[in-house]
Design a protein around this motif. Structure first.
Motif, PDB file in Angstrom:
ATOM      1  N   ARG A  65       0.834  -1.194   0.000  1.00 44.87           N
ATOM      2  CA  ARG A  65       0.000   0.000   0.000  1.00 44.87           C
ATOM      3  C   ARG A  65       0.872   1.249   0.000  1.00 44.87           C
ATOM      4  O   ARG A  65       1.944   1.239   0.606  1.00 44.87           O
ATOM      5  CB  ARG A  65      -0.902   0.016   1.248  1.00 44.87           C
ATOM      6  CG  ARG A  65      -1.845  -1.164   1.386  1.00 44.87           C
ATOM      7  CD  ARG A  65      -2.685  -1.026   2.659  1.00 44.87           C
ATOM      8  NE  ARG A  65      -3.373  -2.242   2.997  1.00 44.87           N
ATOM      9  CZ  ARG A  65      -4.532  -2.617   2.461  1.00 44.87           C
ATOM     10  NH1 ARG A  65      -5.121  -1.844   1.582  1.00 44.87           N
ATOM     11  NH2 ARG A  65      -5.099  -3.760   2.827  1.00 44.87           N
ATOM     12  N   PRO A  66       0.442   2.337  -0.637  1.00 38.94           N
ATOM     13  CA  PRO A  66      -0.814   2.453  -1.402  1.00 38.94           C
ATOM     14  C   PRO A  66      -0.578   2.226  -2.896  1.00 38.94           C
ATOM     15  O   PRO A  66       0.332   2.804  -3.498  1.00 38.94           O
ATOM     16  CB  PRO A  66      -1.223   3.905  -1.148  1.00 38.94           C
ATOM     17  CG  PRO A  66       0.084   4.631  -1.012  1.00 38.94           C
ATOM     18  CD  PRO A  66       1.071   3.641  -0.407  1.00 38.94           C
ATOM     19  N   GLY A  67      -1.366   1.358  -3.497  1.00 34.50           N
ATOM     20  CA  GLY A  67      -1.466   1.264  -4.943  1.00 34.50           C
ATOM     21  C   GLY A  67      -0.326   0.598  -5.678  1.00 34.50           C
ATOM     22  O   GLY A  67      -0.205   0.756  -6.893  1.00 34.50           O
ATOM     23  N   ARG A  68       0.510  -0.186  -5.000  1.00 32.81           N
ATOM     24  CA  ARG A  68       1.619  -0.858  -5.681  1.00 32.81           C
ATOM     25  C   ARG A  68       1.416  -2.373  -5.624  1.00 32.81           C
ATOM     26  O   ARG A  68       1.166  -2.928  -4.563  1.00 32.81           O
ATOM     27  CB  ARG A  68       2.958  -0.491  -5.029  1.00 32.81           C
ATOM     28  CG  ARG A  68       3.306   0.974  -5.141  1.00 32.81           C
ATOM     29  CD  ARG A  68       4.599   1.285  -4.394  1.00 32.81           C
ATOM     30  NE  ARG A  68       5.015   2.658  -4.562  1.00 32.81           N
ATOM     31  CZ  ARG A  68       4.569   3.668  -3.817  1.00 32.81           C
ATOM     32  NH1 ARG A  68       3.716   3.430  -2.837  1.00 32.81           N
ATOM     33  NH2 ARG A  68       4.984   4.891  -4.042  1.00 32.81           N
ATOM     34  N   PHE A  69       1.544  -3.016  -6.780  1.00 34.57           N
ATOM     35  CA  PHE A  69       1.437  -4.469  -6.801  1.00 34.57           C
ATOM     36  C   PHE A  69       2.103  -5.028  -8.049  1.00 34.57           C
ATOM     37  O   PHE A  69       2.338  -4.326  -9.032  1.00 34.57           O
ATOM     38  CB  PHE A  69      -0.023  -4.929  -6.722  1.00 34.57           C
ATOM     39  CG  PHE A  69      -0.912  -4.418  -7.823  1.00 34.57           C
ATOM     40  CD1 PHE A  69      -0.956  -5.041  -9.058  1.00 34.57           C
ATOM     41  CD2 PHE A  69      -1.735  -3.320  -7.604  1.00 34.57           C
ATOM     42  CE1 PHE A  69      -1.791  -4.574 -10.069  1.00 34.57           C
ATOM     43  CE2 PHE A  69      -2.577  -2.851  -8.602  1.00 34.57           C
ATOM     44  CZ  PHE A  69      -2.601  -3.476  -9.833  1.00 34.57           C
ATOM     45  N   LEU A  70       2.417  -6.314  -7.992  1.00 33.27           N
ATOM     46  CA  LEU A  70       2.955  -7.046  -9.138  1.00 33.27           C
ATOM     47  C   LEU A  70       2.443  -8.472  -9.068  1.00 33.27           C
ATOM     48  O   LEU A  70       2.629  -9.168  -8.071  1.00 33.27           O
ATOM     49  CB  LEU A  70       4.482  -7.049  -9.128  1.00 33.27           C
ATOM     50  CG  LEU A  70       5.136  -7.848 -10.267  1.00 33.27           C
ATOM     51  CD1 LEU A  70       4.810  -7.214 -11.623  1.00 33.27           C
ATOM     52  CD2 LEU A  70       6.644  -7.941 -10.070  1.00 33.27           C
ATOM     53  N   TRP A  71       1.786  -8.890 -10.170  1.00 34.75           N
ATOM     54  CA  TRP A  71       1.304 -10.256 -10.286  1.00 34.75           C
ATOM     55  C   TRP A  71       2.026 -10.918 -11.450  1.00 34.75           C
ATOM     56  O   TRP A  71       2.003 -10.399 -12.580  1.00 34.75           O
ATOM     57  CB  TRP A  71      -0.206 -10.284 -10.534  1.00 34.75           C
ATOM     58  CG  TRP A  71      -0.982  -9.900  -9.318  1.00 34.75           C
ATOM     59  CD1 TRP A  71      -1.034  -8.670  -8.724  1.00 34.75           C
ATOM     60  CD2 TRP A  71      -1.807 -10.754  -8.528  1.00 34.75           C
ATOM     61  NE1 TRP A  71      -1.840  -8.711  -7.611  1.00 34.75           N
ATOM     62  CE2 TRP A  71      -2.332  -9.971  -7.463  1.00 34.75           C
ATOM     63  CE3 TRP A  71      -2.160 -12.100  -8.615  1.00 34.75           C
ATOM     64  CZ2 TRP A  71      -3.183 -10.504  -6.505  1.00 34.75           C
ATOM     65  CZ3 TRP A  71      -3.014 -12.627  -7.659  1.00 34.75           C
ATOM     66  CH2 TRP A  71      -3.516 -11.830  -6.618  1.00 34.75           C
ATOM     67  N   LEU A  72       2.704 -12.040 -11.172  1.00 29.93           N
ATOM     68  CA  LEU A  72       3.405 -12.805 -12.202  1.00 29.93           C
ATOM     69  C   LEU A  72       2.612 -14.071 -12.490  1.00 29.93           C
ATOM     70  O   LEU A  72       2.488 -14.946 -11.625  1.00 29.93           O
ATOM     71  CB  LEU A  72       4.818 -13.166 -11.736  1.00 29.93           C
ATOM     72  CG  LEU A  72       5.742 -11.998 -11.396  1.00 29.93           C
ATOM     73  CD1 LEU A  72       7.127 -12.523 -11.011  1.00 29.93           C
ATOM     74  CD2 LEU A  72       5.860 -11.021 -12.561  1.00 29.93           C
ATOM     75  N   TYR A  73       2.077 -14.178 -13.691  1.00 28.45           N
ATOM     76  CA  TYR A  73       1.283 -15.330 -14.101  1.00 28.45           C
ATOM     77  C   TYR A  73       2.206 -16.337 -14.792  1.00 28.45           C
ATOM     78  O   TYR A  73       2.861 -16.013 -15.773  1.00 28.45           O
ATOM     79  CB  TYR A  73       0.170 -14.898 -15.059  1.00 28.45           C
ATOM     80  CG  TYR A  73      -0.970 -14.199 -14.376  1.00 28.45           C
ATOM     81  CD1 TYR A  73      -2.200 -14.830 -14.216  1.00 28.45           C
ATOM     82  CD2 TYR A  73      -0.832 -12.900 -13.887  1.00 28.45           C
ATOM     83  CE1 TYR A  73      -3.260 -14.200 -13.589  1.00 28.45           C
ATOM     84  CE2 TYR A  73      -1.885 -12.261 -13.250  1.00 28.45           C
ATOM     85  CZ  TYR A  73      -3.087 -12.908 -13.108  1.00 28.45           C
ATOM     86  OH  TYR A  73      -4.128 -12.271 -12.476  1.00 28.45           O
ATOM     87  N   ASP A  74       2.230 -17.568 -14.261  1.00 25.16           N
ATOM     88  CA  ASP A  74       3.045 -18.632 -14.840  1.00 25.16           C
ATOM     89  C   ASP A  74       2.254 -19.509 -15.795  1.00 25.16           C
ATOM     90  O   ASP A  74       2.796 -20.005 -16.784  1.00 25.16           O
ATOM     91  CB  ASP A  74       3.633 -19.507 -13.724  1.00 25.16           C
ATOM     92  CG  ASP A  74       4.529 -18.727 -12.785  1.00 25.16           C
ATOM     93  OD1 ASP A  74       5.234 -17.813 -13.264  1.00 25.16           O
ATOM     94  OD2 ASP A  74       4.519 -19.019 -11.571  1.00 25.16           O
TER      95      ASP A  74
END
Length: 209
Positions: A64-73
């Motif tokens: 937070r606030p507003g930071r993310f990372l999604w790694l799709y395998d």
């Protein structure tokens, strides 16, 4: 457009194994206590009969606030990330990155709800549902008719969201479960910084770009 909505919807959730007494109180406490988290996720798109149409899996980080990372395998490699200002989607197979304004793209999505502050709940009518699958459930109905989701259900366990079901206006449901979570880990700012690999096309859809 749906891919952005589904990926964003997955962006900021977590799970555990214990059931607690008050899911709404737990959700509010989640806002107060969780500033960052990481873990593994599974995400499924279900049809009206509950059959799986698509399945995704990978790892994620949030701060937070507003930071993310999604790694799709699986089923193919892709990334969805935000640095607080810019939201990007990187399709590795297509070698293309699409960039959008985070505030505009995340507005009204579950990512904004769970990644924001307590005031986000004001946008929804909250109802306590019956327990099921060892979880205590909340129903969130958007006050705005412009929302892409008709209903959001959050299953609480151990004082935090364990499952989230997102029902859209087309009769499909996105189900999300997360595993092996670390609560409030230290995450370097570089984790949420977009790095454009050589030879990758960038499509910038931000205003003024």
């Amino acid at each position: 457009m749906r891919l952005w909505q589904v990926l964003c919807g997955a962006a900021l959730l977590l799970s555990s194994a214990l059931v607690s007494a008050d899911p709404l109180a737990d959700l509010k406490l989640f806002y107060a206590e969780v500033s960052s988290l990481s873990g593994d996720f599974e995400q499924r798109l279900l049809d009206e009969d509950g059959d799986t149409l698509e399945r995704y899996a990978g790892r994620f980080w949030m701060q937070r606030p507003g930071r993310f990372l999604w790694l799709y395998d699986t089923p193919y490699e892709q990334q969805l990330g935000a640095d607080g200002e810019t939201l990007w989607h990187y399709d590795v197979d297509l070698r293309q990155i699409t960039m959008r304004d985070a505030a505009t793209s995340l507005s009204g999505t579950p990512a904004e709800l769970l990644g924001g502050d307590l005031s986000q709940l004001d946008r929804y009518k909250l109802t306590r549902l019956s327990d099921a699958d060892g979880l205590e459930w909340l129903q969130l109905l958007p006050h705005s008719d412009s929302s892409d989701f008709e209903e959001i259900r959050i299953g609480m366990a151990g004082g935090q969201p364990a499952q989230v079901l997102l029902s859209d206006r087309l009769g499909q449901t996105t189900a999300m479960i997360l595993h092996d979570l670390k609560r409030n880990p230290k995450i370097g700012a570089e984790r949420f910084s977009l790095q454009v690999p050589e030879g990758v096309t960038v499509v910038d859809e931000r205003p003024g770009a």
